[in-house]
Write an enzyme that holds these catalytic residues in place. Structure first.
Site, PDB file in Angstrom:
ATOM      1  N   ASN A 187      71.221 -25.467   2.392  1.00 10.21           N
ATOM      2  CA  ASN A 187      70.995 -27.168   2.797  1.00 10.21           C
ATOM      3  C   ASN A 187      71.775 -27.543   3.832  1.00 10.21           C
ATOM      4  O   ASN A 187      71.479 -28.552   4.654  1.00 10.21           O
ATOM      5  CB  ASN A 187      71.836 -27.912   1.716  1.00 10.21           C
ATOM      6  CG  ASN A 187      70.948 -27.821   0.235  1.00 10.21           C
ATOM      7  OD1 ASN A 187      71.437 -28.066  -0.948  1.00 10.21           O
ATOM      8  ND2 ASN A 187      69.676 -27.969   0.563  1.00 10.21           N
ATOM      9  N   ASP A 210      66.757 -31.595  -8.593  1.00  9.24           N
ATOM     10  CA  ASP A 210      65.821 -31.666  -7.459  1.00  9.24           C
ATOM     11  C   ASP A 210      65.084 -32.937  -7.641  1.00  9.24           C
ATOM     12  O   ASP A 210      64.973 -33.433  -8.648  1.00  9.24           O
ATOM     13  CB  ASP A 210      64.732 -30.468  -7.448  1.00  9.24           C
ATOM     14  CG  ASP A 210      64.224 -30.218  -6.353  1.00  9.24           C
ATOM     15  OD1 ASP A 210      64.771 -30.921  -5.259  1.00  9.24           O
ATOM     16  OD2 ASP A 210      63.360 -29.647  -6.532  1.00  9.24           O
ATOM     17  N   TRP A 250      62.222 -39.132  -4.817  1.00  6.00           N
ATOM     18  CA  TRP A 250      62.214 -40.378  -5.652  1.00  6.00           C
ATOM     19  C   TRP A 250      62.543 -41.632  -4.343  1.00  6.00           C
ATOM     20  O   TRP A 250      62.200 -42.770  -4.775  1.00  6.00           O
ATOM     21  CB  TRP A 250      63.617 -40.030  -6.609  1.00  6.00           C
ATOM     22  CG  TRP A 250      63.982 -41.389  -7.329  1.00  6.00           C
ATOM     23  CD1 TRP A 250      63.549 -41.647  -8.617  1.00  6.00           C
ATOM     24  CD2 TRP A 250      64.951 -42.344  -7.150  1.00  6.00           C
ATOM     25  NE1 TRP A 250      64.195 -42.548  -9.153  1.00  6.00           N
ATOM     26  CE2 TRP A 250      64.987 -43.086  -8.234  1.00  6.00           C
ATOM     27  CE3 TRP A 250      65.820 -42.417  -5.950  1.00  6.00           C
ATOM     28  CZ2 TRP A 250      66.006 -44.386  -8.344  1.00  6.00           C
ATOM     29  CZ3 TRP A 250      66.635 -43.393  -6.096  1.00  6.00           C
ATOM     30  CH2 TRP A 250      66.822 -44.587  -7.196  1.00  6.00           C
ATOM     31  N   ARG A 266      65.169 -27.387 -14.284  1.00  6.54           N
ATOM     32  CA  ARG A 266      64.923 -27.708 -12.962  1.00  6.54           C
ATOM     33  C   ARG A 266      64.129 -29.068 -12.973  1.00  6.54           C
ATOM     34  O   ARG A 266      63.011 -29.055 -13.807  1.00  6.54           O
ATOM     35  CB  ARG A 266      64.054 -26.842 -12.305  1.00  6.54           C
ATOM     36  CG  ARG A 266      63.944 -27.078 -10.774  1.00  6.54           C
ATOM     37  CD  ARG A 266      63.639 -26.327  -9.817  1.00  6.54           C
ATOM     38  NE  ARG A 266      63.599 -26.668  -8.573  1.00  6.54           N
ATOM     39  CZ  ARG A 266      63.936 -25.887  -7.504  1.00  6.54           C
ATOM     40  NH1 ARG A 266      64.039 -24.703  -7.429  1.00  6.54           N
ATOM     41  NH2 ARG A 266      63.764 -26.558  -6.117  1.00  6.54           N
ATOM     42  N   ARG A 280      66.869 -40.976   2.412  1.00  7.18           N
ATOM     43  CA  ARG A 280      66.995 -40.021   1.203  1.00  7.18           C
ATOM     44  C   ARG A 280      68.436 -40.043   0.530  1.00  7.18           C
ATOM     45  O   ARG A 280      68.693 -39.524  -0.410  1.00  7.18           O
ATOM     46  CB  ARG A 280      66.887 -38.634   2.097  1.00  7.18           C
ATOM     47  CG  ARG A 280      65.639 -38.141   2.764  1.00  7.18           C
ATOM     48  CD  ARG A 280      65.547 -36.946   3.416  1.00  7.18           C
ATOM     49  NE  ARG A 280      66.156 -35.689   2.457  1.00  7.18           N
ATOM     50  CZ  ARG A 280      65.418 -35.210   1.619  1.00  7.18           C
ATOM     51  NH1 ARG A 280      64.113 -35.500   1.515  1.00  7.18           N
ATOM     52  NH2 ARG A 280      65.858 -34.006   0.821  1.00  7.18           N
TER      53      ARG A 280
HETATM   54  C1  FPP Z   1      67.984 -31.921  -4.092  1.00 10.86           C
HETATM   55  O1  FPP Z   1      67.057 -32.782  -4.040  1.00 10.86           O
HETATM   56  C2  FPP Z   1      69.370 -32.519  -4.425  1.00 10.86           C
HETATM   57  C3  FPP Z   1      70.276 -31.886  -3.718  1.00 10.86           C
HETATM   58  C4  FPP Z   1      69.929 -31.203  -2.484  1.00 10.86           C
HETATM   59  C5  FPP Z   1      71.455 -32.770  -3.775  1.00 10.86           C
HETATM   60  C6  FPP Z   1      71.893 -32.925  -4.860  1.00 10.86           C
HETATM   61  C7  FPP Z   1      73.141 -33.774  -5.052  1.00 10.86           C
HETATM   62  C8  FPP Z   1      73.251 -34.834  -6.171  1.00 10.86           C
HETATM   63  C9  FPP Z   1      72.429 -35.059  -7.153  1.00 10.86           C
HETATM   64  C10 FPP Z   1      74.313 -36.048  -5.951  1.00 10.86           C
HETATM   65  C11 FPP Z   1      75.489 -35.384  -6.703  1.00 10.86           C
HETATM   66  C12 FPP Z   1      76.192 -34.540  -6.070  1.00 10.86           C
HETATM   67  C13 FPP Z   1      77.483 -34.524  -5.713  1.00 10.86           C
HETATM   68  C14 FPP Z   1      77.988 -33.971  -4.386  1.00 10.86           C
HETATM   69  C15 FPP Z   1      78.374 -34.575  -6.969  1.00 10.86           C
HETATM   70  P1  FPP Z   1      66.258 -33.071  -2.676  1.00 10.86           P
HETATM   71  O2  FPP Z   1      66.862 -33.715  -1.609  1.00 10.86           O
HETATM   72  O3  FPP Z   1      65.980 -31.586  -2.504  1.00 10.86           O
HETATM   73  O4  FPP Z   1      65.011 -33.608  -3.163  1.00 10.86           O
HETATM   74  P2  FPP Z   1      63.269 -33.428  -2.341  1.00 10.86           P
HETATM   75  O5  FPP Z   1      62.945 -32.199  -2.817  1.00 10.86           O
HETATM   76  O6  FPP Z   1      62.669 -34.550  -3.474  1.00 10.86           O
HETATM   77  O7  FPP Z   1      63.453 -33.867  -1.175  1.00 10.86           O
END
Ligand code: FPP
Length: 232
Positions: free
Chosen positions: A64, A16, A21, A176, A29
């Site tokens: 998602n 997460d 970031w 997490r 994003r």
């Molecule tokens: C959560 O961060 C992350 C995700 C929903 C996607 C995770 C994907 C990757 C780490 C890329 C690698 C993936 C593959 C397909 C191999 P967020 O977007 O919810 O972050 P935020 O909470 O800060 O908005």
């Protein structure tokens, strides 16, 4: 990493903080997700080196789909790119690739690429990378019950995991990143006795040293499965 440490056989990670970031860097994003994919590559290799046998990561949840179409499509493309770009690394490092999740909604093109890599990496391996993609913990439980019904098999606590998307041992440790204290519908059946480690570090900044910290923390705790320590 010290030799005397107890390395969890199975580590699960909620990756997460990619969005936050990227935002902190004034970038889109998707830039965060790409950086997240780089982190994943590093952590897969490291887990193989220190003797972790299973690594499950949450890459795309059934929730998602509610994100913008632009972000959903970027995540789909990123997964396809990851499959192509990591193929060699996975084979060289003897990593078996597998995916847990519902197939509905995922393009045929991506499903074919997944299946191909699953087959290619299943012959010889010392570690398993299980990517939770289009995954929901409740959906997995419902799908498992349906599968058992179709097979007309009785369900027990002991045999339930064989009906899940992939029958692998439960994780001893779940990590997490980015400081949220939630399970977010991840591995609801499998996490019953897992130790939970939460770090404020955003996933793109997570690295080998941060994983070591999680494993040290896991080693300091006592896993008693609800029993008393002197029951042993
Ligand atoms: C959560 O961060 C992350 C995700 C929903 C996607 C995770 C994907 C990757 C780490 C890329 C690698 C993936 C593959 C397909 C191999 P967020 O977007 O919810 O972050 P935020 O909470 O800060 O908005």
């Amino acid at each position: 990493m010290e030799k005397t440490l107890n390395i969890p056989k199975h580590i699960a990670i909620i990756m997460d903080g990619n969005g936050r970031w990227a935002k902190a860097k004034n970038r889109p994003r998707v830039f965060g997700h790409k950086a997240g994919a780089d982190t994943l590559r590093k952590i897969v290799k490291y887990c193989g080196n220190i003797g972790v046998e299973y690594l499950t990561v949450y890459a795309f949840s059934t929730e998602n789909w509610k994100r913008s179409q632009e972000e959903v499509s970027a995540l789909m493309t990123l997964f396809k790119t990851y499959i192509n770009s990591e193929r060699k690394m996975l084979l060289e490092n003897k990593v078996r690739f597998m995916v847990s999740g519902r197939k509905e909604g995922v393009s045929k093109n991506l499903l074919d690429a997944i299946e191909k890599l699953e087959n290619e990496t299943s012959k010889e391996y010392k570690m398993t990378l299980n990517i939770a993609f289009n995954y929901g913990g409740r959906a997995e439980i419902i799908d498992a019950i349906k599968k058992a019904r179709e097979l007309d098999e009785e369900i027990t606590e002991e045999n339930f995991s064989k009906f899940l998307y992939n029958d692998i041992p439960d994780p001893e440790l779940i990590i997490r990143t980015s400081g949220e204290f939630r399970i977010s519908n991840f591995l609801l059946w499998q996490l019953a006795y897992s130790e939970i480690y939460i770090t404020d570090v955003y996933w793109p900044d997570f690295n080998e040293e941060e994983l070591d910290k999680a494993i040290y923390s896991y080693n300091k705790r006592e896993r008693r499965f609800g029993g008393r320590i002197d029951d042993k």
